[in-house]
Design an enzyme around this catalytic site. Structure first.
Site, PDB file in Angstrom:
ATOM      1  N   ASN A 201       0.826  -1.128  -0.077  1.00  0.00           N
ATOM      2  CA  ASN A 201       0.082   0.182   0.013  1.00  0.00           C
ATOM      3  C   ASN A 201       0.710   1.354   0.120  1.00  0.00           C
ATOM      4  OD1 ASN A 201       0.839   0.564   2.714  1.00  0.00           O
ATOM      5  ND2 ASN A 201      -0.834  -0.544   3.445  1.00  0.00           N
ATOM      6  N   GLU A 204       3.344   1.494   2.896  1.00  0.00           N
ATOM      7  CA  GLU A 204       4.509   0.546   2.721  1.00  0.00           C
ATOM      8  C   GLU A 204       5.509   0.865   1.923  1.00  0.00           C
ATOM      9  OE1 GLU A 204       1.425  -3.063   4.151  1.00  0.00           O
ATOM     10  OE2 GLU A 204       1.967  -2.626   2.168  1.00  0.00           O
ATOM     11  N   ASP A 276      -5.687  -8.125   1.206  1.00  0.00           N
ATOM     12  CA  ASP A 276      -5.394  -9.622   1.123  1.00  0.00           C
ATOM     13  C   ASP A 276      -6.551  -9.980  -0.251  1.00  0.00           C
ATOM     14  OD1 ASP A 276      -3.809  -9.950   3.122  1.00  0.00           O
ATOM     15  OD2 ASP A 276      -5.441  -9.907   4.714  1.00  0.00           O
TER      16      ASP A 276
HETATM   17  N1  LIG Z   1     -12.815   2.121   0.331  1.00  0.00           N
HETATM   18  C1  LIG Z   1     -12.633   1.479  -0.717  1.00  0.00           C
HETATM   19  N2  LIG Z   1     -13.516   1.408  -1.856  1.00  0.00           N
HETATM   20  C2  LIG Z   1     -13.277   0.569  -2.923  1.00  0.00           C
HETATM   21  N3  LIG Z   1     -11.986   0.112  -2.926  1.00  0.00           N
HETATM   22  C3  LIG Z   1     -11.195  -0.070  -1.964  1.00  0.00           C
HETATM   23  C4  LIG Z   1     -11.471   0.495  -0.792  1.00  0.00           C
HETATM   24  N4  LIG Z   1     -10.501   0.496   0.051  1.00  0.00           N
HETATM   25  C5  LIG Z   1      -9.577  -0.473  -0.710  1.00  0.00           C
HETATM   26  N5  LIG Z   1     -10.163  -0.789  -1.792  1.00  0.00           N
HETATM   27  C6  LIG Z   1      -9.601  -1.604  -2.922  1.00  0.00           C
HETATM   28  O1  LIG Z   1      -8.599  -2.635  -2.295  1.00  0.00           O
HETATM   29  C7  LIG Z   1      -7.260  -2.328  -2.759  1.00  0.00           C
HETATM   30  C8  LIG Z   1      -6.249  -2.382  -1.601  1.00  0.00           C
HETATM   31  O2  LIG Z   1      -6.763  -1.609  -0.661  1.00  0.00           O
HETATM   32  P1  LIG Z   1      -5.421  -1.000   0.409  1.00  0.00           P
HETATM   33  O3  LIG Z   1      -4.719   0.092  -0.469  1.00  0.00           O
HETATM   34  O4  LIG Z   1      -6.560  -0.346   1.506  1.00  0.00           O
HETATM   35  O5  LIG Z   1      -4.751  -2.114   0.754  1.00  0.00           O
HETATM   36  P2  LIG Z   1      -4.041  -2.490   2.212  1.00  0.00           P
HETATM   37  O6  LIG Z   1      -3.721  -1.112   3.086  1.00  0.00           O
HETATM   38  O7  LIG Z   1      -2.905  -3.450   2.036  1.00  0.00           O
HETATM   39  O8  LIG Z   1      -4.987  -3.246   3.096  1.00  0.00           O
HETATM   40  P3  LIG Z   1      -4.885  -4.178   4.303  1.00  0.00           P
HETATM   41  O9  LIG Z   1      -5.069  -3.479   5.306  1.00  0.00           O
HETATM   42  O10 LIG Z   1      -6.238  -5.269   3.734  1.00  0.00           O
HETATM   43  O11 LIG Z   1      -3.613  -4.958   4.024  1.00  0.00           O
HETATM   44  C9  LIG Z   1      -7.182  -0.956  -3.601  1.00  0.00           C
HETATM   45  O12 LIG Z   1      -6.251  -0.859  -4.258  1.00  0.00           O
HETATM   46  C10 LIG Z   1      -8.678  -0.725  -3.823  1.00  0.00           C
HETATM   47  O13 LIG Z   1      -8.768  -1.416  -5.310  1.00  0.00           O
HETATM   48 MG   LIG Z   2      -1.685  -4.918   2.812  1.00  0.00          MG
END
Ligand SMILES: Nc1ncnc2c1ncn2[C@@H]1O[C@H](COP(=O)(O)OP(=O)(O)OP(=O)(O)O)[C@@H](O)[C@H]1O
Ligand SMILES: [Mg+2]
Length: 482
Positions: A201, A204, A276
């Site tokens: 993300n 990171e 995930d």
């Molecule tokens: N509120 C939202 N609405 C629509 N799509 C979302 C939303 N939040 C996340 N996503 C989708 O999920 C993908 C991954 O989300 P995010 O960037 O939050 O990953 P992350 O921080 O690794 O999540 P996690 O906490 O599960 O590890 C995003 O690129 C998007 O496509």
């Molecule tokens: Mg993640």
């Protein structure tokens, strides 16, 4: 390949998830008073839920999408470990977990009062594995790599993926030529592994690049571009996907333009575990042979379905199909031409190409396409674009391009349709490199403007006589006698 074909192939995929297993617990209740013992709410219990978390959540997502999955991790010899194994069993996940009597299973307990988080209470071992445990994990990794086409590394930095394990993943990837997706809180550890995909993300990604972490709204487009390009070369993966929560994700690939996917807005999102789901759906789509951009679109839709559900949720292949049908992605999967034809060539399929305007599909067109299809295994039809036709003859076709494409694409005989703007299909023939170019009518091969291009790519021109379907109507065995 259509997105529905990609999803249909999920069932045939087999994925190994290696990383940090954890148990996600939710204790729900109702709060209406403050405790006399201290300034905290008293939560009256109503329900408890537990879900596989971390690496086991990635595995649960792969299983829900219909594929076979094996989960490799280390848990303690404790109640949480037993509960987690039970959660894997009911989901049909192959349990490849090692038990370490000296560790306790990672547990994240959330107390939720009337839908609001009150507190999260984390337990479990975060120390590196003992050398003996590490060796046992490496031996299981070798088996997993031999048997699974795709590997997801879910690294939350709780001590399971140490240097030796990471080095072994890199070695096994080379040896077996596997698709390896790395989702890690500490990406620089994976430098030099040549992972297929990294999926940080933006937080990171910023940390991995040594930046002072900022909110995504405070980072400009140019800076995000710089961040992605930096990671791609610093970590050395084929693709880098930087996810931006509700703002979507950015796909970086060396020598290619950045590709951005913006998800549809989800009201009242429950974002826990979106990452995930995203990584699991991406792994399965790539493993099923989807071009990378299509795979990212599918992954984003899968994540969007999941953020619409409470708790640590998953999405099924059926839900994903329904969602993709609604979003219109099914009809326009964004399939990349070269990648698609390359796959056919690799499978030794004989590719037949033909082209036309199809301004009102006639039974003669169908008879011709049927004859063309019989010349090989795959039929790709080039359709003149509205723009091209209008430029060349001063007025457009009677039937608009999208309808002409839809009609030709609806024929079971036709595998793919593609538009082209030029007066002749020479340029598109050079890209498709068909084995056969089928042409109807009273041409002689030498008179065909595209004949040289066909020969240049090693194909042959086949002239089919103009056909009149009415002379020999054909209902492809679909006619029901009444
Ligand atoms: N509120 C939202 N609405 C629509 N799509 C979302 C939303 N939040 C996340 N996503 C989708 O999920 C993908 C991954 O989300 P995010 O960037 O939050 O990953 P992350 O921080 O690794 O999540 P996690 O906490 O599960 O590890 C995003 O690129 C998007 O496509
Ligand atoms: Mg993640």
């Amino acid at each position: 390949m259509d997105v529905s074909d990609v999803i249909a192939r999920f069932r045939q995929q087999r994925v190994l998830v290696v990383g940090e297993a954890m148990l996600d617990c939710y204790y729900n209740g109702h709060a209406e008073r403050i405790s006399p013992e201290g300034p905290v709410p008293v939560v009256n219990a109503s329900s408890k839920q537990r879900y596989p978390g971390g690496a086991t959540n990635a595995a649960a997502n792969v299983a829900a999408l219909g594929a076979k999955v094996r989960c490799l991790s280390v848990v303690g010899d404790d109640e949480a470990g037993t509960a987690l194994r039970e959660e894997l069993r009911v989901r049909g996940i192959e349990d490849d977990m090692l038990t370490d009597r000296d560790r306790s299973t990672i547990t994240k307990l959330r107390i939720v009062a009337d839908g609001h988080y009150v507190v999260r209470y984390d337990e479990g071992e975060r120390q590196p594995l003992s050398p003996g445990m590490e060796q046992a994990l490496i031996e299981r990794l070798r088996v997993g790599f031999a048997e699974c086409a795709a590997v997801i590394v879910a690294d939350y930095c709780y001590g399971i993926l140490g240097e030796r394990v990471i080095a072994e993943i890199g070695r096994l990837k080379e040896q077996h030529n596997r698709l390896v997706l790395v989702d890690s809180k500490n990406l620089p550890l994976y430098r030099g592994m040549a992972a297929s995909v990294i999926t940080p993300n933006h937080l990171e990604a910023q940390r991995a690049a040594g930046w002072t972490v900022r909110d995504v709204d405070r980072i400009s487009g140019e800076e995000l571009e710089e961040l992605g390009r930096h990671l791609l070369s610093a970590i050395g993966s084929t693709w880098a996907l930087v996810t931006l929560g509700p703002k979507g994700s950015l796909l970086f690939e060396a020598g290619k333009a950045t590709y951005r996917v913006t998800p549809r807005p989800v009201p009242n999102p429950h974002v826990s575990g979106a990452g995930d789901t995203f990584t699991s759906a991406l792994a399965l789509s790539l493993s099923a042979g989807a071009p990378v951009r299509t795979a990212v679109e599918i992954a984003a839709e899968a994540a969007a379905v999941v953020v619409g559900k409470p708790g640590t949720a998953t999405v099924t292949a059926r839900e994903l199909l329904q969602r993709l049908a609604l979003s219109g992605m099914m009809s326009e999967p964004g399939v990349e031409l070269e990648a698609t034809v390359e796959r056919y060539r690799a499978a030794n399929k004989r590719i037949v190409f033909t082209n036309g305007l199809f301004d009102g599909l006639t039974s003669g067109n169908i008879a011709f396409l049927r004859a063309a299809r019989q010349l090989g295994d795959v039929l790709i039809v080039g359709v003149n674009s509205d723009r091209g036709v209008t430029e060349q003859r001063g007025y457009g076709p009677r039937v608009p391009e999208d309808e002409r494409l839809a009609l030709v694409a609806a024929l079971a005989l036709v595998d793919h349709v593609v538009t082209f703007d030029e007066a002749t299909p020479e340029a598109i023939i050079r890209r498709i490199r068909p084995n056969v170019h089928a042409k109807g009518g009273d041409y002689r091969t030498e008179e065909l403007p595209e004949a040289a291009a066909v020969h240049e790519v090693g194909g042959e021109v086949v002239l089919l006589p103009l056909m009149d379907e009415r002379a020999q109507p054909h209902t492809s065995g679909k006619l029901l006698r009444r």
